[in-house]
Design an enzyme around this catalytic site. Sequence first.
Site, PDB file in Angstrom:
ATOM      1  N   ARG A 168      65.630  94.331  62.066  1.00 45.99           N
ATOM      2  CA  ARG A 168      64.992  95.632  62.274  1.00 45.99           C
ATOM      3  C   ARG A 168      65.936  96.753  61.845  1.00 45.99           C
ATOM      4  NH1 ARG A 168      62.394  96.041  67.680  1.00 45.99           N
ATOM      5  NH2 ARG A 168      61.044  94.467  66.766  1.00 45.99           N
ATOM      6  N   ARG A 195      78.387  87.700  61.866  1.00 42.41           N
ATOM      7  CA  ARG A 195      77.323  87.077  62.676  1.00 42.41           C
ATOM      8  C   ARG A 195      75.925  87.544  62.289  1.00 42.41           C
ATOM      9  NH1 ARG A 195      79.097  84.869  68.037  1.00 42.41           N
ATOM     10  NH2 ARG A 195      81.318  84.683  67.780  1.00 42.41           N
ATOM     11  N   ARG A 237      55.140  94.567  66.292  1.00 41.92           N
ATOM     12  CA  ARG A 237      56.359  95.135  66.872  1.00 41.92           C
ATOM     13  C   ARG A 237      57.354  95.549  65.784  1.00 41.92           C
ATOM     14  NH1 ARG A 237      56.095  91.309  71.140  1.00 41.92           N
ATOM     15  NH2 ARG A 237      57.670  89.939  70.265  1.00 41.92           N
ATOM     16  N   ARG A 251      69.808 103.305  71.766  1.00 44.05           N
ATOM     17  CA  ARG A 251      69.077 102.044  71.662  1.00 44.05           C
ATOM     18  C   ARG A 251      67.628 102.352  71.329  1.00 44.05           C
ATOM     19  NH1 ARG A 251      66.908  97.378  72.733  1.00 44.05           N
ATOM     20  NH2 ARG A 251      65.561  97.058  74.522  1.00 44.05           N
ATOM     21  N   GLY A 277      67.641  95.948  68.776  1.00 45.11           N
ATOM     22  CA  GLY A 277      68.169  94.637  69.164  1.00 45.11           C
ATOM     23  C   GLY A 277      68.322  93.702  67.968  1.00 45.11           C
ATOM     24  N   ASP A 305      54.600  94.876  75.752  1.00 51.83           N
ATOM     25  CA  ASP A 305      53.767  94.006  76.591  1.00 51.83           C
ATOM     26  C   ASP A 305      53.688  94.628  77.980  1.00 51.83           C
ATOM     27  OD1 ASP A 305      56.674  92.682  76.254  1.00 51.83           O
ATOM     28  OD2 ASP A 305      56.024  92.442  78.319  1.00 51.83           O
ATOM     29  N   SER A 352      62.079  97.512  72.526  1.00 54.02           N
ATOM     30  CA  SER A 352      60.786  97.295  73.170  1.00 54.02           C
ATOM     31  C   SER A 352      60.991  97.031  74.655  1.00 54.02           C
ATOM     32  CB  SER A 352      60.054  96.124  72.514  1.00 54.02           C
ATOM     33  OG  SER A 352      60.797  94.948  72.696  1.00 54.02           O
TER      34      SER A 352
HETATM   35  N1  HPA Z   1      61.259  91.555  79.722  1.00 44.30           N
HETATM   36  C1  HPA Z   1      62.445  91.871  79.232  1.00 44.30           C
HETATM   37  N2  HPA Z   1      62.621  92.513  78.103  1.00 44.30           N
HETATM   38  C2  HPA Z   1      61.528  92.858  77.416  1.00 44.30           C
HETATM   39  C3  HPA Z   1      60.259  92.549  77.861  1.00 44.30           C
HETATM   40  C4  HPA Z   1      60.121  91.879  79.079  1.00 44.30           C
HETATM   41  O1  HPA Z   1      59.004  91.585  79.521  1.00 44.30           O
HETATM   42  N3  HPA Z   1      59.385  93.013  76.934  1.00 44.30           N
HETATM   43  C5  HPA Z   1      60.105  93.566  75.958  1.00 44.30           C
HETATM   44  N4  HPA Z   1      61.402  93.491  76.250  1.00 44.30           N
END
Ligand code: HPA
Length: 238
Positions: free
Chosen positions: A30, A49, A223, A93, A26, A210, A96
């Site tokens: 990174r 961009r 991360r 992709r 994303g 998370d 996270s």
């Molecule tokens: N929500 C959406 N996208 C995410 C989250 C989440 O809690 N954690 C990492 N990417």
Amino acid sequence: MTTPIPTPHIEVKDANLIAETVLLPGDPLRAKHIAETFLEDVKQFNTVRNMFGFTGTYNGKEVSVMGSGMGMPSIGIYSYELIKFYGVKKLMRVGSCGAMQPNLNLYDLVFGMSASTNSNYLHQYKLPGTFASCCSFNLLQKAVNLAEKKEVPYHVGNILSSDVFYDDDNESWKKWAKMGVLAVEMEAAALYANAARAGVDAFTILTVSDSLVTHEQTTSKERQTAFTNMMEIALEIA
Ligand code: HPA
């Protein structure tokens, strides 16, 4: 047909500067970190961009890595241009996700076999029903084999590509969890739909950052750097 490159969002005059396989984190920084850490003979191909894109080699194999931005509109634009105008055939992709099941631990890998969504992105196809966005079986199979070999904890299943990070209803994820959805992220369903429409391969590898179940979190510094297993698997199947 003359190919209309450069495209509005990717400034490359020669399509050959982008490999047939592109990894899509994303965050464009990174992408830079991945290129600098894992690739050799790196050349930058995009700065529009600040959505940095790089091409290099991994074990002698040419591979590109480029930021996708956050959310389905953003990955939808970049993956569409990569596929349609730059001849990209494999898009992965790497990102996270938030765990929605109690058996997913921080840093576990999640392979997005399919991606449910609350987005309208797929309405553009005017299908007479609901499309099930799914990944390339070939890439999934290779990823599973590698994860087994590396003895890395991984989960395979349905993920949720959500349009909403800060949900007004902070319990709504539980409905997806009841359907067995493993984790939430924000891009895979659009990537899979674009790939399906064009007949190319797409896949998603996520690291649990998370947990919606336990409220545990990793820090952004962790991360940024702790994703070596994910990257090695993505690059080895590239
Ligand atoms: N929500 C959406 N996208 C995410 C989250 C989440 O809690 N954690 C990492 N990417």
